[in-house]
Each structure stands twice: as C-alpha cells, then as structure tokens.
Design a protein around this motif. Structure first.
Motif, PDB file in Angstrom:
ATOM      1  N   GLN A 255       0.837  -1.202   0.000  1.00 15.09           N
ATOM      2  CA  GLN A 255       0.000   0.000   0.000  1.00 15.09           C
ATOM      3  C   GLN A 255       0.873   1.254   0.000  1.00 15.09           C
ATOM      4  OE1 GLN A 255      -3.380  -0.287   2.869  1.00 15.09           O
ATOM      5  NE2 GLN A 255      -2.740  -2.399   3.138  1.00 15.09           N
ATOM      6  N   GLU A 256       1.971   1.201   0.720  1.00 12.77           N
ATOM      7  CA  GLU A 256       2.867   2.358   0.816  1.00 12.77           C
ATOM      8  C   GLU A 256       3.487   2.695  -0.547  1.00 12.77           C
ATOM      9  OE1 GLU A 256       5.503   4.662   3.906  1.00 12.77           O
ATOM     10  OE2 GLU A 256       4.961   2.606   4.389  1.00 12.77           O
ATOM     11  N   LEU A 257       3.980   1.666  -1.251  1.00 10.77           N
ATOM     12  CA  LEU A 257       4.594   1.904  -2.569  1.00 10.77           C
ATOM     13  C   LEU A 257       3.548   2.411  -3.560  1.00 10.77           C
ATOM     14  CD1 LEU A 257       6.931   1.829  -4.557  1.00 10.77           C
ATOM     15  CD2 LEU A 257       6.522  -0.624  -4.885  1.00 10.77           C
ATOM     16  N   ALA A 258       2.354   1.829  -3.512  1.00 12.25           N
ATOM     17  CA  ALA A 258       1.282   2.286  -4.402  1.00 12.25           C
ATOM     18  C   ALA A 258       0.960   3.759  -4.133  1.00 12.25           C
ATOM     19  CB  ALA A 258       0.035   1.427  -4.216  1.00 12.25           C
ATOM     20  N   GLY A 259       0.920   4.142  -2.856  1.00  8.65           N
ATOM     21  CA  GLY A 259       0.661   5.542  -2.503  1.00  8.65           C
ATOM     22  C   GLY A 259       1.732   6.479  -3.032  1.00  8.65           C
ATOM     23  N   GLU A 260       2.988   6.022  -2.959  1.00  5.39           N
ATOM     24  CA  GLU A 260       4.091   6.837  -3.485  1.00  5.39           C
ATOM     25  C   GLU A 260       3.992   6.987  -5.006  1.00  5.39           C
ATOM     26  OE1 GLU A 260       7.544   4.861  -1.952  1.00  5.39           O
ATOM     27  OE2 GLU A 260       7.206   5.613   0.086  1.00  5.39           O
ATOM     28  N   ARG A 261       3.532   5.943  -5.671  1.00  6.20           N
ATOM     29  CA  ARG A 261       3.370   6.019  -7.127  1.00  6.20           C
ATOM     30  C   ARG A 261       2.261   6.996  -7.515  1.00  6.20           C
ATOM     31  NH1 ARG A 261       4.290  -0.458  -8.626  1.00  6.20           N
ATOM     32  NH2 ARG A 261       6.569  -0.337  -8.550  1.00  6.20           N
ATOM     33  N   VAL A 262       1.189   7.020  -6.730  1.00  9.31           N
ATOM     34  CA  VAL A 262       0.113   7.986  -6.980  1.00  9.31           C
ATOM     35  C   VAL A 262       0.658   9.410  -6.867  1.00  9.31           C
ATOM     36  CG1 VAL A 262      -2.077   8.919  -6.126  1.00  9.31           C
ATOM     37  CG2 VAL A 262      -1.751   6.439  -6.249  1.00  9.31           C
ATOM     38  N   ALA A 263       1.404   9.674  -5.805  1.00  4.74           N
ATOM     39  CA  ALA A 263       1.963  11.015  -5.610  1.00  4.74           C
ATOM     40  C   ALA A 263       2.915  11.385  -6.749  1.00  4.74           C
ATOM     41  CB  ALA A 263       2.687  11.096  -4.262  1.00  4.74           C
ATOM     42  N   ALA A 264       3.707  10.417  -7.188  1.00  4.67           N
ATOM     43  CA  ALA A 264       4.656  10.673  -8.281  1.00  4.67           C
ATOM     44  C   ALA A 264       3.929  11.068  -9.564  1.00  4.67           C
ATOM     45  CB  ALA A 264       5.524   9.440  -8.531  1.00  4.67           C
ATOM     46  N   VAL A 265       2.829  10.366  -9.874  1.00  7.53           N
ATOM     47  CA  VAL A 265       2.077  10.662 -11.106  1.00  7.53           C
ATOM     48  C   VAL A 265       1.470  12.061 -11.051  1.00  7.53           C
ATOM     49  CG1 VAL A 265       0.023   9.992 -12.452  1.00  7.53           C
ATOM     50  CG2 VAL A 265       1.674   8.253 -11.754  1.00  7.53           C
ATOM     51  N   VAL A 266       1.193  12.546  -9.848  1.00  3.94           N
ATOM     52  CA  VAL A 266       0.633  13.891  -9.698  1.00  3.94           C
ATOM     53  C   VAL A 266       1.714  14.974  -9.710  1.00  3.94           C
ATOM     54  CG1 VAL A 266      -0.587  15.430  -8.089  1.00  3.94           C
ATOM     55  CG2 VAL A 266      -1.425  13.114  -8.471  1.00  3.94           C
ATOM     56  N   ILE A 267       2.889  14.655  -9.186  1.00  3.76           N
ATOM     57  CA  ILE A 267       3.896  15.692  -8.956  1.00  3.76           C
ATOM     58  C   ILE A 267       5.048  15.686  -9.965  1.00  3.76           C
ATOM     59  CG2 ILE A 267       5.586  16.582  -7.286  1.00  3.76           C
ATOM     60  CD1 ILE A 267       3.785  15.423  -5.052  1.00  3.76           C
ATOM     61  N   ASP A 268       5.554  14.502 -10.314  1.00  2.40           N
ATOM     62  CA  ASP A 268       6.813  14.435 -11.068  1.00  2.40           C
ATOM     63  C   ASP A 268       6.650  14.835 -12.537  1.00  2.40           C
ATOM     64  OD1 ASP A 268       7.882  13.598  -8.723  1.00  2.40           O
ATOM     65  OD2 ASP A 268       8.202  11.516  -9.306  1.00  2.40           O
ATOM     66  N   PRO A 269       7.633  15.564 -13.083  1.00  2.00           N
ATOM     67  CA  PRO A 269       7.555  16.053 -14.467  1.00  2.00           C
ATOM     68  C   PRO A 269       7.393  14.940 -15.495  1.00  2.00           C
ATOM     69  CG  PRO A 269       9.415  17.064 -13.310  1.00  2.00           C
ATOM     70  CD  PRO A 269       8.875  16.009 -12.411  1.00  2.00           C
ATOM     71  N   GLU A 270       7.958  13.757 -15.238  1.00  2.00           N
ATOM     72  CA  GLU A 270       7.921  12.680 -16.248  1.00  2.00           C
ATOM     73  C   GLU A 270       6.506  12.170 -16.519  1.00  2.00           C
ATOM     74  OE1 GLU A 270       9.486   8.743 -14.244  1.00  2.00           O
ATOM     75  OE2 GLU A 270      10.167  10.479 -13.094  1.00  2.00           O
ATOM     76  N   TYR A 271       5.543  12.521 -15.616  1.00  2.00           N
ATOM     77  CA  TYR A 271       4.168  12.041 -15.800  1.00  2.00           C
ATOM     78  C   TYR A 271       3.240  13.120 -16.363  1.00  2.00           C
ATOM     79  CZ  TYR A 271       5.849   8.103 -13.094  1.00  2.00           C
ATOM     80  OH  TYR A 271       6.563   7.011 -12.671  1.00  2.00           O
ATOM     81  N   LYS A 272       3.826  14.171 -16.899  1.00  2.00           N
ATOM     82  CA  LYS A 272       2.996  15.259 -17.434  1.00  2.00           C
ATOM     83  C   LYS A 272       2.615  14.977 -18.893  1.00  2.00           C
ATOM     84  CE  LYS A 272       3.045  20.320 -17.766  1.00  2.00           C
ATOM     85  NZ  LYS A 272       1.677  20.578 -17.362  1.00  2.00           N
ATOM     86  N   GLN A 273       1.923  13.875 -19.098  1.00  2.00           N
ATOM     87  CA  GLN A 273       1.461  13.501 -20.437  1.00  2.00           C
ATOM     88  C   GLN A 273      -0.038  13.260 -20.363  1.00  2.00           C
ATOM     89  OE1 GLN A 273       3.604  10.230 -22.315  1.00  2.00           O
ATOM     90  NE2 GLN A 273       1.839   9.745 -23.601  1.00  2.00           N
ATOM     91  N   SER A 274      -0.797  14.267 -20.710  1.00  2.00           N
ATOM     92  CA  SER A 274      -2.243  14.182 -20.549  1.00  2.00           C
ATOM     93  C   SER A 274      -2.843  13.106 -21.456  1.00  2.00           C
ATOM     94  CB  SER A 274      -2.888  15.536 -20.852  1.00  2.00           C
ATOM     95  OG  SER A 274      -4.225  15.546 -20.411  1.00  2.00           O
ATOM     96  N   GLY A 275      -3.841  12.407 -20.900  1.00  2.00           N
ATOM     97  CA  GLY A 275      -4.507  11.337 -21.646  1.00  2.00           C
ATOM     98  C   GLY A 275      -3.845   9.987 -21.482  1.00  2.00           C
ATOM     99  N   ALA A 276      -2.754   9.931 -20.715  1.00  2.00           N
ATOM    100  CA  ALA A 276      -2.002   8.676 -20.560  1.00  2.00           C
ATOM    101  C   ALA A 276      -2.559   7.829 -19.425  1.00  2.00           C
ATOM    102  CB  ALA A 276      -0.523   8.972 -20.298  1.00  2.00           C
ATOM    103  N   TYR A 277      -2.396   6.513 -19.569  1.00  2.00           N
ATOM    104  CA  TYR A 277      -2.746   5.558 -18.524  1.00  2.00           C
ATOM    105  C   TYR A 277      -1.437   4.895 -18.102  1.00  2.00           C
ATOM    106  CZ  TYR A 277      -5.068   1.548 -16.276  1.00  2.00           C
ATOM    107  OH  TYR A 277      -5.490   0.588 -15.383  1.00  2.00           O
ATOM    108  N   TRP A 278      -0.940   5.275 -16.928  1.00  2.00           N
ATOM    109  CA  TRP A 278       0.361   4.800 -16.462  1.00  2.00           C
ATOM    110  C   TRP A 278       0.225   3.468 -15.741  1.00  2.00           C
ATOM    111  CZ3 TRP A 278       4.521   7.229 -18.214  1.00  2.00           C
ATOM    112  CH2 TRP A 278       4.376   8.556 -18.651  1.00  2.00           C
ATOM    113  N   SER A 279       1.173   2.585 -15.979  1.00  2.00           N
ATOM    114  CA  SER A 279       1.140   1.272 -15.342  1.00  2.00           C
ATOM    115  C   SER A 279       2.543   0.828 -14.961  1.00  2.00           C
ATOM    116  CB  SER A 279       0.515   0.251 -16.295  1.00  2.00           C
ATOM    117  OG  SER A 279       0.511  -1.042 -15.709  1.00  2.00           O
ATOM    118  N   TRP A 280       2.592   0.026 -13.930  1.00  2.00           N
ATOM    119  CA  TRP A 280       3.851  -0.641 -13.567  1.00  2.00           C
ATOM    120  C   TRP A 280       3.743  -2.127 -13.901  1.00  2.00           C
ATOM    121  CZ3 TRP A 280       2.425   3.868 -11.695  1.00  2.00           C
ATOM    122  CH2 TRP A 280       3.390   4.825 -11.397  1.00  2.00           C
ATOM    123  N   GLY A 281       2.681  -2.485 -14.615  1.00  2.00           N
ATOM    124  CA  GLY A 281       2.478  -3.875 -15.011  1.00  2.00           C
ATOM    125  C   GLY A 281       1.952  -4.708 -13.869  1.00  2.00           C
ATOM    126  N   ASN A 282       1.410  -5.867 -14.191  1.00  2.00           N
ATOM    127  CA  ASN A 282       0.910  -6.730 -13.127  1.00  2.00           C
ATOM    128  C   ASN A 282       2.023  -7.629 -12.594  1.00  2.00           C
ATOM    129  OD1 ASN A 282      -1.391  -7.024 -11.610  1.00  2.00           O
ATOM    130  ND2 ASN A 282      -1.839  -9.017 -12.485  1.00  2.00           N
TER     131      ASN A 282
END
Length: 322
Positions: A255-282
């Motif tokens: 849960q902790e790592l998933a929470g950090e990934r959510v924050a990263a997608v909101v804050i980090d410059p590398e995720y500034k691609q609108s319309g994208a669906y980000w995944s770390w795979g299953n």
C-alpha cells in the motif's frame, strides 16, 4: 502561507492506497484534503501512519450521494485553499452481494460511488483547478488491471461489458442495475465502473486539456492485494490473495509503494502527459519503471466515451449550481 502551499484533494483516504498517497504527498510538502465517509476513522488513520496534523484537512465525502459530493465541494471552497491536484481514488467492491444496493438517488451503489460520484466531483472541481495559480495542475483517476481483458489480470470472468449503455439510458432505475441493462453481477459492476473511470479521464483530456493546460491521467500502481478494497470478500480470499500475488504472480505491491506512485504521477515532471494511462504492469519489473499502458478496447472507444459522458451529465444533474 496556506495560499502558497500546493494542495491536493484525495478521495477514499481512511485506509489503503488513498491513505498512503496522502502520506506521500505530505512527505513532499503538500497539504492534503482527505475526502472520506468516516472523519474520526480517517484522522486516526492519518495519525497511525505518521502524517503531521498541520499537513492535512479532513472533509466529509460520501461519493455514493450526489448531495454529499456537492456539499464536499462547498466545504472545500470554504477553506480558502486553491486546488492544484485532484486524485479520484475511492472505490467500493462488494463481490458477494446477491441483490444491488442503491444510492440515495436510486442508482446501483457500485456505479454511483466509483463512477457517478467521481464524475460529478471532477466536473465541479475542474473550476477550482482552472482558478489555481499553479503552472502544473493535474487530475488523476485510479485504474485497475481488471478493466482490461487484453491483460492477464483482466481475463478472469466476468469481463466488463458496457453494452450500448442501456442502464444509463434507463437511469439505472430498479430493476435496472447494470450498465448493459442485464442481470445484476457485483464483480462485473465493479469492473464496468472502472472502465467508466478510464473513459472519463480520456474524455476530460479530449474536452479540456488544450483549453486549460490541466494534465488528465490514470494509473494502475500494481496489485495492492491486501488493500481494504477486498474487505467485503470471503475471509479465505483475503488471506490467500496477497500470498498468491507475492509468491506466484510477482504482482504484489505494498500500500505504501502504491501511494508513493500515486503522488509521483501527480507531482513528477515525467508524468505530465495528458490522456495517458500509467502502469507498472501486473508483474513488477525489477527496475520498477512505469510505462504508458494501452487501455482496453472499450476504454478507448471515443464514441462510447462521448455517449457515456452525456448520459452521466444527465444522471448527476450537471448544470445545477453549487
């Protein structure tokens, strides 16, 4: 000072990914507005994971009630804070139900909570995001691998199927409970609602990205197998599923790592691609790198997205003043 600190609204913060996302944002210096049904429980949870008291504000929000969503927006605006990011995380999953539960408006509860409540929230808070002086504003909706039959985790029946949105057209009035107008199936209701989440994100991007500059994305942070999302499942499933994901599939994410990934997608410059669906795979890659995942055929159906949007507007009463 409050006016200068970045502020994020997160739904579903009393436990699981939402709680740990709140912790990750607070660690990065953001102020977190925690939307939840149970205020004392959420405050206790925030303290239990070490979120400092001046880092968050808790406001009541029951996404299953459209009236509650409207009240939440009023209560948020009363804080005087500007909104820099909105994270639609909350979801209910009730796989053992035999009959549908209904929202105060009479809609099937999974659909009302996971899709319609968030749909209204996104539309209302779009105005708050537009007014924010921040240069980088984002709206993120949590996804799930189960929305996509093209992926291993999405092949387990029942598969999502929105049909021709017959349930929307019938306003989900009893006996109608499912989007395709067919017999109630609680697991499918959850998967269908998550397809609607992705369609909503893509339609927000199509309608508003160019004119507002807001980044609209979704993410699947990995399989958080011990999240309280599964609290309504069989106890044996709750015990075995995390072990299966840890030792058999390798898809397990804390849960902790998933929470950090959510924050990263909101804050980090590398995720500034609108319309994208980000995944770390299953199956978690050794390097832990994210990538843009292709969404399911239904979730990339632009015609269906527009029709779903128009029907959702009618169901939630967009245009009613807040």
């Amino acid at each position: 000072m409050a006016q200068q600190q970045s502020t994020v609204v997160i739904t579903g913060t009393s436990s699981g990914v939402g709680l740990y996302a709140a912790k990750a944002f607070a660690k990065r210096g953001w102020h977190v507005v925690m939307g939840c049904r149970d205020i004392p429980k959420t405050k206790a949870a925030a303290q239990s994971v070490g979120i400092l008291e001046d880092s968050y504000t808790v406001i009541h929000l029951d996404l299953g009630s459209l009236e509650s969503v409207r009240q939440f927006v009023k209560d948020f605006r009363a804080t005087g804070r500007h909104l820099d990011a909105l994270v639609c995380n909350a979801a209910i999953y009730m796989p053992l139900l035999k009959e549908p539960l209904r929202s105060p408006e009479g809609y099937e509860l999974t659909m009302a909570t996971n899709h319609l409540g968030h749909f209204l929230l996104c539309n209302l808070m779009l105005e708050d995001l537009k007014k924010s002086p921040a240069a980088d504003k984002r709206l993120v909706i949590l996804g799930t691998v189960t929305h996509n039959p093209d992926e291993l985790g999405g092949k387990i029946p029942p598969r999502p199927d929105l049909g021709n949105l017959e349930g929307f057209a019938a306003r989900f009035k009893a006996p109608i409970s499912m989007i395709d107008g067919k017999k109630f199936e609680p697991v499918k209701a959850y998967k269908d609602s998550k397809v609607c989440n992705v369609l909503t994100m893509r339609e927000l991007h199509r309608r508003y990205h160019d004119s507002t500059g807001i980044t609209f994305t979704s993410l699947y942070p990995g399989c958080v197998a011990d999240t309280p999302l599964f609290r309504n499942h069989y106890p044996l499933f709750q015990k075995l599923f995390p072990l299966f994901q840890k030792h058999i599939t390798g898809g397990y994410v804390s849960q902790e790592l998933a929470g950090e990934r959510v924050a990263a997608v909101v804050i980090d410059p590398e995720y500034k691609q609108s319309g994208a669906y980000w995944s770390w795979g299953n199956r978690q890659k050794k390097d832990g790198k994210s990538f843009v995942q292709k969404v399911s055929p239904q979730a990339r159906d632009d015609e269906k997205a527009q029709k779903m949007w128009d029907l959702s507007e009618k169901l939630v009463g967009i245009g009613v003043t807040v």
